[in-house]
Design a protein around this motif. Sequence first.
Motif, PDB file in Angstrom:
ATOM      1  N   TYR A 210      34.934  50.031 -16.741  1.00 44.77           N
ATOM      2  CA  TYR A 210      34.691  48.993 -15.743  1.00 44.77           C
ATOM      3  C   TYR A 210      33.594  48.020 -16.174  1.00 44.77           C
ATOM      4  CZ  TYR A 210      37.649  51.877 -12.795  1.00 44.77           C
ATOM      5  OH  TYR A 210      38.698  52.599 -12.307  1.00 44.77           O
ATOM      6  N   GLY A 211      33.398  47.889 -17.493  1.00 47.31           N
ATOM      7  CA  GLY A 211      32.438  46.938 -18.020  1.00 47.31           C
ATOM      8  C   GLY A 211      33.093  45.601 -18.323  1.00 47.31           C
ATOM      9  N   LEU A 212      32.279  44.577 -18.422  1.00 47.71           N
ATOM     10  CA  LEU A 212      32.754  43.226 -18.706  1.00 47.71           C
ATOM     11  C   LEU A 212      31.947  42.694 -19.884  1.00 47.71           C
ATOM     12  CD1 LEU A 212      34.738  41.086 -17.654  1.00 47.71           C
ATOM     13  CD2 LEU A 212      32.882  40.173 -16.248  1.00 47.71           C
ATOM     14  N   CYS A 213      32.640  42.429 -20.987  1.00 45.55           N
ATOM     15  CA  CYS A 213      31.984  41.949 -22.199  1.00 45.55           C
ATOM     16  C   CYS A 213      31.976  40.420 -22.194  1.00 45.55           C
ATOM     17  CB  CYS A 213      32.703  42.480 -23.437  1.00 45.55           C
ATOM     18  SG  CYS A 213      31.826  42.168 -24.982  1.00 45.55           S
ATOM     19  N   ARG A 214      30.801  39.850 -22.336  1.00 45.99           N
ATOM     20  CA  ARG A 214      30.649  38.395 -22.368  1.00 45.99           C
ATOM     21  C   ARG A 214      30.317  37.980 -23.797  1.00 45.99           C
ATOM     22  NH1 ARG A 214      25.927  37.712 -18.269  1.00 45.99           N
ATOM     23  NH2 ARG A 214      25.228  39.458 -19.547  1.00 45.99           N
ATOM     24  N   PRO A 215      31.226  37.291 -24.490  1.00 45.18           N
ATOM     25  CA  PRO A 215      31.010  36.958 -25.903  1.00 45.18           C
ATOM     26  C   PRO A 215      29.659  36.289 -26.135  1.00 45.18           C
ATOM     27  CG  PRO A 215      33.252  36.405 -25.268  1.00 45.18           C
ATOM     28  CD  PRO A 215      32.533  36.800 -24.011  1.00 45.18           C
ATOM     29  N   GLY A 216      28.877  36.900 -26.993  1.00 43.64           N
ATOM     30  CA  GLY A 216      27.562  36.375 -27.330  1.00 43.64           C
ATOM     31  C   GLY A 216      26.488  36.607 -26.296  1.00 43.64           C
ATOM     32  N   LYS A 217      26.840  37.251 -25.152  1.00 43.97           N
ATOM     33  CA  LYS A 217      25.859  37.421 -24.069  1.00 43.97           C
ATOM     34  C   LYS A 217      25.716  38.863 -23.609  1.00 43.97           C
ATOM     35  CE  LYS A 217      26.578  32.740 -22.262  1.00 43.97           C
ATOM     36  NZ  LYS A 217      26.946  31.923 -21.078  1.00 43.97           N
ATOM     37  N   GLY A 218      26.388  39.776 -24.236  1.00 43.97           N
ATOM     38  CA  GLY A 218      26.237  41.177 -23.866  1.00 43.97           C
ATOM     39  C   GLY A 218      27.167  41.619 -22.759  1.00 43.97           C
ATOM     40  N   CYS A 219      26.745  42.655 -22.046  1.00 42.31           N
ATOM     41  CA  CYS A 219      27.611  43.323 -21.067  1.00 42.31           C
ATOM     42  C   CYS A 219      27.140  43.095 -19.635  1.00 42.31           C
ATOM     43  CB  CYS A 219      27.639  44.825 -21.339  1.00 42.31           C
ATOM     44  SG  CYS A 219      28.384  45.296 -22.923  1.00 42.31           S
ATOM     45  N   SER A 220      28.105  43.081 -18.740  1.00 35.21           N
ATOM     46  CA  SER A 220      27.844  43.124 -17.303  1.00 35.21           C
ATOM     47  C   SER A 220      28.906  44.042 -16.698  1.00 35.21           C
ATOM     48  CB  SER A 220      27.891  41.717 -16.694  1.00 35.21           C
ATOM     49  OG  SER A 220      29.159  41.121 -16.890  1.00 35.21           O
ATOM     50  N   CYS A 221      29.035  44.011 -15.371  1.00 36.47           N
ATOM     51  CA  CYS A 221      29.980  44.909 -14.709  1.00 36.47           C
ATOM     52  C   CYS A 221      31.057  44.124 -13.964  1.00 36.47           C
ATOM     53  CB  CYS A 221      29.241  45.830 -13.741  1.00 36.47           C
ATOM     54  SG  CYS A 221      28.101  46.969 -14.571  1.00 36.47           S
ATOM     55  N   LEU A 222      32.243  44.701 -13.910  1.00 39.76           N
ATOM     56  CA  LEU A 222      33.369  44.046 -13.258  1.00 39.76           C
ATOM     57  C   LEU A 222      33.100  43.735 -11.798  1.00 39.76           C
ATOM     58  CD1 LEU A 222      36.669  45.749 -14.531  1.00 39.76           C
ATOM     59  CD2 LEU A 222      36.095  43.330 -14.594  1.00 39.76           C
ATOM     60  N   ASP A 223      32.383  44.622 -11.096  1.00 39.34           N
ATOM     61  CA  ASP A 223      32.182  44.414  -9.666  1.00 39.34           C
ATOM     62  C   ASP A 223      31.122  43.351  -9.357  1.00 39.34           C
ATOM     63  OD1 ASP A 223      29.802  45.659 -10.235  1.00 39.34           O
ATOM     64  OD2 ASP A 223      30.224  47.471  -9.089  1.00 39.34           O
ATOM     65  N   ASN A 224      30.435  42.860 -10.391  1.00 35.12           N
ATOM     66  CA  ASN A 224      29.457  41.765 -10.245  1.00 35.12           C
ATOM     67  C   ASN A 224      28.266  42.162  -9.392  1.00 35.12           C
ATOM     68  OD1 ASN A 224      28.861  39.227 -11.241  1.00 35.12           O
ATOM     69  ND2 ASN A 224      29.557  38.165  -9.396  1.00 35.12           N
ATOM     70  N   VAL A 314      37.161  41.356 -21.030  1.00 38.02           N
ATOM     71  CA  VAL A 314      36.436  40.233 -21.617  1.00 38.02           C
ATOM     72  C   VAL A 314      36.290  39.119 -20.588  1.00 38.02           C
ATOM     73  CG1 VAL A 314      36.370  38.550 -23.493  1.00 38.02           C
ATOM     74  CG2 VAL A 314      37.327  40.821 -23.904  1.00 38.02           C
ATOM     75  N   ARG A 315      35.091  38.578 -20.468  1.00 37.60           N
ATOM     76  CA  ARG A 315      34.836  37.451 -19.565  1.00 37.60           C
ATOM     77  C   ARG A 315      35.243  36.154 -20.244  1.00 37.60           C
ATOM     78  NH1 ARG A 315      34.820  34.306 -15.872  1.00 37.60           N
ATOM     79  NH2 ARG A 315      33.083  33.780 -14.510  1.00 37.60           N
ATOM     80  N   VAL A 316      36.063  35.344 -19.543  1.00 36.83           N
ATOM     81  CA  VAL A 316      36.499  34.048 -20.063  1.00 36.83           C
ATOM     82  C   VAL A 316      36.240  32.980 -19.013  1.00 36.83           C
ATOM     83  CG1 VAL A 316      38.250  35.007 -21.611  1.00 36.83           C
ATOM     84  CG2 VAL A 316      38.874  34.437 -19.257  1.00 36.83           C
ATOM     85  N   GLY A 317      36.257  31.711 -19.438  1.00 39.32           N
ATOM     86  CA  GLY A 317      35.999  30.613 -18.528  1.00 39.32           C
ATOM     87  C   GLY A 317      37.191  30.191 -17.697  1.00 39.32           C
ATOM     88  N   ASP A 318      38.384  30.667 -18.048  1.00 36.70           N
ATOM     89  CA  ASP A 318      39.602  30.292 -17.346  1.00 36.70           C
ATOM     90  C   ASP A 318      39.766  31.142 -16.087  1.00 36.70           C
ATOM     91  OD1 ASP A 318      42.102  29.585 -16.503  1.00 36.70           O
ATOM     92  OD2 ASP A 318      43.106  29.905 -18.423  1.00 36.70           O
ATOM     93  N   GLU A 319      39.526  30.553 -14.926  1.00 32.73           N
ATOM     94  CA  GLU A 319      39.596  31.298 -13.668  1.00 32.73           C
ATOM     95  C   GLU A 319      41.025  31.631 -13.254  1.00 32.73           C
ATOM     96  OE1 GLU A 319      36.921  32.388 -11.755  1.00 32.73           O
ATOM     97  OE2 GLU A 319      35.784  31.819 -13.546  1.00 32.73           O
TER      98      GLU A 319
END
Length: 401
Positions: A210-224, A314-319
């Motif tokens: 349930y992690g979210l990888c942000r390219p070049g910015k490390g990790c966050s979580c899916l639930d925000n 993976v976190r992307v800019g396309d909503e």
Amino acid sequence: MTRLASWADPTELFFNGSLVLSDPSSGVFWSTHTDGDRVWLSNTSNLQVEKVDSGVTSPYVLWQSFDFPSDTLVENQNFTSAMTLVSSNGLYSMSLGYDFFGLYVKNGPGSGQIYWKHKALEAKADVIEGQGPIYAVLKSDGFFGMYQNESVPVDVESFNSFQQPVSGVRRIRVEPDGNLKGYFWTGSSWVLDYQAIKETCELPSPCGPYGLCRPGKGCSCLDNNTDYSSGGCSPPDNQDSRDFCRVYDHHKNYKGLSRNGIELPNKELMDYQKMVSFQECKSACEGNCTCWGVVYTNTSGFCYILDYAIQSLVRVGDESKMGFFKVWEGVGKDKMDVGSKVGVGLLCGAILTLGGVIGLGYYRYRKRKRGVSGYVEDGMVVGPYKDLGNASFRSIELSER
């Protein structure tokens, strides 16, 4: 080997025609099951059990370690389609296909889901159907080549130091994070010389469940909401890898989590279905107890159904890239419910006990007040006759004035 050795002082490795590993408590727990004459370690690090025949110039190899790689290949060790490299944690593996080699993640029964694939470019030679399977070899001059029954490779995957002299031997290994890396030995340490996956977010689970990888910015979580720095995104109770089919009503054992602007790290290697909307894609998962989540792209209509426990995305800019995921609550919820019920029961018990004590004290106070004061009639204190036997009255002395 079906169980691990204790690796204490009594553990022994000896040769009696077979290489045998044993200890006094467990007995023999591994053996080559051979009838050889000698054990020999080659200069390529291949450990062999050999049969020596005086009439034959070369000994016959009965068993060799090169046939049973674990997580590592060394120089000039053939890697065939019958072999598998498995990471030390058992989660990731590498194997050969018809004209490629790939990396797989273990997410249930079977060989697992492929997350990285290198297809033979066939620049110097072609893979010919019916000519036998391909095999791969790590060469001492710095490349990992794929071959098919001839000396010309059908593909070459080069190390950074390709065709440059190095001081020591080379090796290639499937790492615990799922990457495939190559090294050479300097005489005192291993130097990284190759890695198949160069971007962290392309690894199978760089940020954990349930992690979210942000390219070049490390990790966050899916639930925000969950703080990734606390050590992950999913509590241990929600990392149950079993599906939801074992419960009667699986809808009651998970909560839904939706998120926009995400995609799978290796979607080009995954199957998908065409659907007209995200809601249709989501509904296909909600009604399926083997489904853990879906990822949907509005522009293409591709719906990727995940039949395994959720790992990093993976976190992307396309909503327009949306996902829906099930967070397992069966184990944690049961524990919470039991704890809540016990807590409520104790609280209610405490309240009832306190109420009883207060009520009893008040009752005695009222009785004592009625017995002593009573009411006044003709200048005399009169109380209920039955209260004269009360313990409160036994301590009263009557006297004349």
